[in-house]
Scaffold this active site. Structure first.
Site, PDB file in Angstrom:
ATOM      1  N   ILE A  13      16.965   5.119   9.539  1.00  0.00           N
ATOM      2  CA  ILE A  13      16.910   5.597  10.911  1.00  0.00           C
ATOM      3  C   ILE A  13      17.384   4.514  11.910  1.00  0.00           C
ATOM      4  O   ILE A  13      17.738   4.816  13.055  1.00  0.00           O
ATOM      5  CB  ILE A  13      15.466   6.079  11.251  1.00  0.00           C
ATOM      6  CG1 ILE A  13      15.453   7.080  12.389  1.00  0.00           C
ATOM      7  CG2 ILE A  13      14.543   4.913  11.552  1.00  0.00           C
ATOM      8  CD1 ILE A  13      15.828   8.458  11.981  1.00  0.00           C
ATOM      9  N   HIS A  32      12.298  -0.923  -1.544  1.00  0.00           N
ATOM     10  CA  HIS A  32      13.497  -0.101  -1.302  1.00  0.00           C
ATOM     11  C   HIS A  32      14.739  -0.976  -1.227  1.00  0.00           C
ATOM     12  O   HIS A  32      14.710  -2.088  -0.719  1.00  0.00           O
ATOM     13  CB  HIS A  32      13.344   0.709  -0.014  1.00  0.00           C
ATOM     14  CG  HIS A  32      12.964  -0.120   1.176  1.00  0.00           C
ATOM     15  ND1 HIS A  32      11.673  -0.531   1.410  1.00  0.00           N
ATOM     16  CD2 HIS A  32      13.702  -0.634   2.182  1.00  0.00           C
ATOM     17  CE1 HIS A  32      11.635  -1.259   2.511  1.00  0.00           C
ATOM     18  NE2 HIS A  32      12.854  -1.353   2.994  1.00  0.00           N
ATOM     19  N   HIS A  78      18.408  -1.497   0.358  1.00  0.00           N
ATOM     20  CA  HIS A  78      19.295  -1.128   1.455  1.00  0.00           C
ATOM     21  C   HIS A  78      20.723  -1.105   0.901  1.00  0.00           C
ATOM     22  O   HIS A  78      21.148  -2.074   0.257  1.00  0.00           O
ATOM     23  CB  HIS A  78      19.267  -2.186   2.564  1.00  0.00           C
ATOM     24  CG  HIS A  78      17.958  -2.308   3.289  1.00  0.00           C
ATOM     25  ND1 HIS A  78      17.751  -1.774   4.532  1.00  0.00           N
ATOM     26  CD2 HIS A  78      16.792  -2.916   2.943  1.00  0.00           C
ATOM     27  CE1 HIS A  78      16.517  -2.048   4.937  1.00  0.00           C
ATOM     28  NE2 HIS A  78      15.910  -2.750   3.993  1.00  0.00           N
TER      29      HIS A  78
HETATM   30  P1  AMP Z   1      12.534  -3.319   5.528  1.00  0.00           P
HETATM   31  O1  AMP Z   1      12.522  -4.096   6.836  1.00  0.00           O
HETATM   32  O2  AMP Z   1      13.396  -3.919   4.477  1.00  0.00           O
HETATM   33  O3  AMP Z   1      11.119  -3.038   5.059  1.00  0.00           O
HETATM   34  O4  AMP Z   1      13.238  -1.943   5.866  1.00  0.00           O
HETATM   35  C1  AMP Z   1      12.590  -0.852   6.411  1.00  0.00           C
HETATM   36  C2  AMP Z   1      13.668   0.060   6.900  1.00  0.00           C
HETATM   37  O5  AMP Z   1      13.115   1.353   7.013  1.00  0.00           O
HETATM   38  C3  AMP Z   1      14.233  -0.312   8.286  1.00  0.00           C
HETATM   39  O6  AMP Z   1      15.630  -0.558   8.150  1.00  0.00           O
HETATM   40  C4  AMP Z   1      13.933   0.919   9.129  1.00  0.00           C
HETATM   41  O7  AMP Z   1      14.980   1.228  10.030  1.00  0.00           O
HETATM   42  C5  AMP Z   1      13.741   1.996   8.089  1.00  0.00           C
HETATM   43  N1  AMP Z   1      12.854   3.089   8.468  1.00  0.00           N
HETATM   44  C6  AMP Z   1      11.574   2.999   8.918  1.00  0.00           C
HETATM   45  N2  AMP Z   1      11.069   4.224   9.136  1.00  0.00           N
HETATM   46  C7  AMP Z   1      12.023   5.111   8.783  1.00  0.00           C
HETATM   47  C8  AMP Z   1      12.117   6.539   8.781  1.00  0.00           C
HETATM   48  N3  AMP Z   1      11.087   7.314   9.167  1.00  0.00           N
HETATM   49  N4  AMP Z   1      13.278   7.108   8.375  1.00  0.00           N
HETATM   50  C9  AMP Z   1      14.308   6.352   7.980  1.00  0.00           C
HETATM   51  N5  AMP Z   1      14.288   5.011   7.954  1.00  0.00           N
HETATM   52  C10 AMP Z   1      13.179   4.384   8.361  1.00  0.00           C
END
Ligand code: AMP
Ligand code: ZN
Length: 132
Positions: free
Chosen positions: A31, A99, A101
């Protein structure tokens, strides 16, 4: 896990832009994308990070990571991808459900990692002494 936003996305309790799904893994658009097409790929099982993972639970996720990278290159299309996992808050992990990226890259997009440092023989030996 009850309070995990990514578990809720997998269960459909929170909407997501789903890219793909297998029996073990789920992929959806980030997002807050770093580039157009930035996708997250995760195990359906709640695993906090790589430190706590059973490698067997990660293999099917990596299969999907690779498939999506190939798909992006062909279909977006993009010229390259960066693939990374943040593990632990010190590494920038904000959602504690492991996760990957996948960040599409485009020739000339201008994004640069910080400049590389240097490695002395002493440092290399000290690090290898700790890691081996
Ligand atoms: P990290 O900082 O590696 O834990 O990545 C978390 C990622 O999740 C970030 O890039 C956010 O933009 C993404 N994120 C958080 N909430 C959502 C959501 N509801 N839908 C899609 N992406 C999300
Ligand atoms: Zn979770």
């Amino acid at each position: 896990m009850e309070d995990c936003i990514f578990c809720k996305i997998i269960k459909g309790e929170i909407p997501s832009y789903k890219v793909a799904e297998t029996g073990e893994a789920y992929a959806f658009l980030d997002i807050g994308p770093l580039s157009a097409g930035h996708t997250l790929v995760l195990p359906k099982k709640h695993i906090r990070n790589i430190f706590e993972a059973d490698p067997k639970d990660l293999y099917p996720v990596l299969d999907l990571v690779q498939k999506i990278a190939v798909l992006m290159k062909e279909k977006l299309p993009c010229d390259g991808v960066n693939i990374l996992i943040n593990n632990g808050e010190a590494a920038g992990q904000s959602v504690h459900h492991c996760h990957w990226h996948i960040i599409p890259r485009f020739s000339g997009d201008g994004y640069k990692f910080p400049p590389a440092g240097s490695l002395s023989k002493e440092q290399a030996e000290e690090i290898l002494g700790k890691l081996k």
